[in-house]
Design an enzyme around this catalytic site. Sequence first.
Site, PDB file in Angstrom:
ATOM      1  CD  GLN A  70      -9.297   7.009  -3.218  1.00 34.23           C
ATOM      2  OE1 GLN A  70     -10.583   7.449  -3.852  1.00 34.23           O
ATOM      3  NE2 GLN A  70      -8.893   5.810  -2.983  1.00 34.23           N
ATOM      4  CG  ASP A  71      -3.389  11.967  -1.295  1.00 34.53           C
ATOM      5  OD1 ASP A  71      -3.688  12.331  -2.322  1.00 34.53           O
ATOM      6  OD2 ASP A  71      -3.080  13.062  -0.616  1.00 34.53           O
ATOM      7  CG  ASN A  72      -5.466   5.296  -2.120  1.00 31.65           C
ATOM      8  OD1 ASN A  72      -6.376   5.635  -1.292  1.00 31.65           O
ATOM      9  ND2 ASN A  72      -5.687   5.167  -3.481  1.00 31.65           N
TER      10      ASN A  72
ATOM     11  CG  ASP B  66      -3.523  -9.048  -6.845  1.00 34.24           C
ATOM     12  OD1 ASP B  66      -4.269  -8.571  -7.313  1.00 34.24           O
ATOM     13  OD2 ASP B  66      -2.761  -8.456  -5.976  1.00 34.24           O
TER      14      ASP B  66
ATOM     15  CD  GLU C  27       7.040  22.391  -4.619  1.00 38.04           C
ATOM     16  OE1 GLU C  27       6.776  23.444  -4.183  1.00 38.04           O
ATOM     17  OE2 GLU C  27       7.551  22.248  -5.937  1.00 38.04           O
TER      18      GLU C  27
ATOM     19  CG  HIS D 274      -4.949  -4.058  -8.714  1.00 42.62           C
ATOM     20  ND1 HIS D 274      -4.388  -3.766  -7.543  1.00 42.62           N
ATOM     21  CD2 HIS D 274      -5.139  -5.439  -8.746  1.00 42.62           C
ATOM     22  CE1 HIS D 274      -4.396  -4.847  -6.597  1.00 42.62           C
ATOM     23  NE2 HIS D 274      -4.671  -5.825  -7.438  1.00 42.62           N
TER      24      HIS D 274
ATOM     25  CD  GLU E  97      -9.153  -3.223  -8.018  1.00 44.05           C
ATOM     26  OE1 GLU E  97      -8.193  -2.601  -7.609  1.00 44.05           O
ATOM     27  OE2 GLU E  97      -9.907  -3.905  -7.002  1.00 44.05           O
TER      28      GLU E  97
ATOM     29  CE  LYS F 198      -4.371   3.516  -9.113  1.00 42.43           C
ATOM     30  NZ  LYS F 198      -4.024   1.975  -9.022  1.00 42.43           N
TER      31      LYS F 198
END
Length: 183
Positions: free
Chosen positions: A48-50, A169, A28, A63, A143, A72
């Site tokens: 939100q999923d990334n 970066d 799971e 970041h 950001e 996250k």
Amino acid sequence: MKVINTKIADVKIIEPSVFGDERGFFMETWNQKNFELLVSGKPTLFVQDNHSKSKKGILRGLHYQTKSTQGKLVRVIVGEVFDVAIDMREKSATFGQWVGVYLSANNKRQLWVPEGFAHGFYVTSDEAEFVYKCTDFYDPDSEISILWDDPSINIKWPLIGDPILSKKDENAIYLSDAPKLSL
């Protein structure tokens, strides 16, 4: 599910219960009730999923967002990364400190990086696929990128040669110049 504390109290390592045999495995990866009870300690909504894919030697981060701050829940589904969270909360006793942990498809660990932290990772395997859930939407206008090698943070990256960076970066700023978060 096993929750492991890190040197920064709010950042947690999550080891899922994995049930496997010769056919494969089952685990799971998300349970709202258990997450809120055992990890975040508060109602947590992911919006939100990334999913990213990177090659060996790529370093993404560090970041964070000054508005629409994101918590996250991160994990690796292919390969391995060294994952880092830096406390950016101005009033925190651990401001500017970092936590680093290896996440891989093999160890199946997840890392909870709460709101108020900068985040990044370095790919240690030939390639890695990284997935994460976010508590707020991406806001490119707020950001900030912190220099991965800022000597005031002194992250012990497991580098092999120079990391491969994005332009964003490469142009990151020092922690001392970065906006602090009043969370």
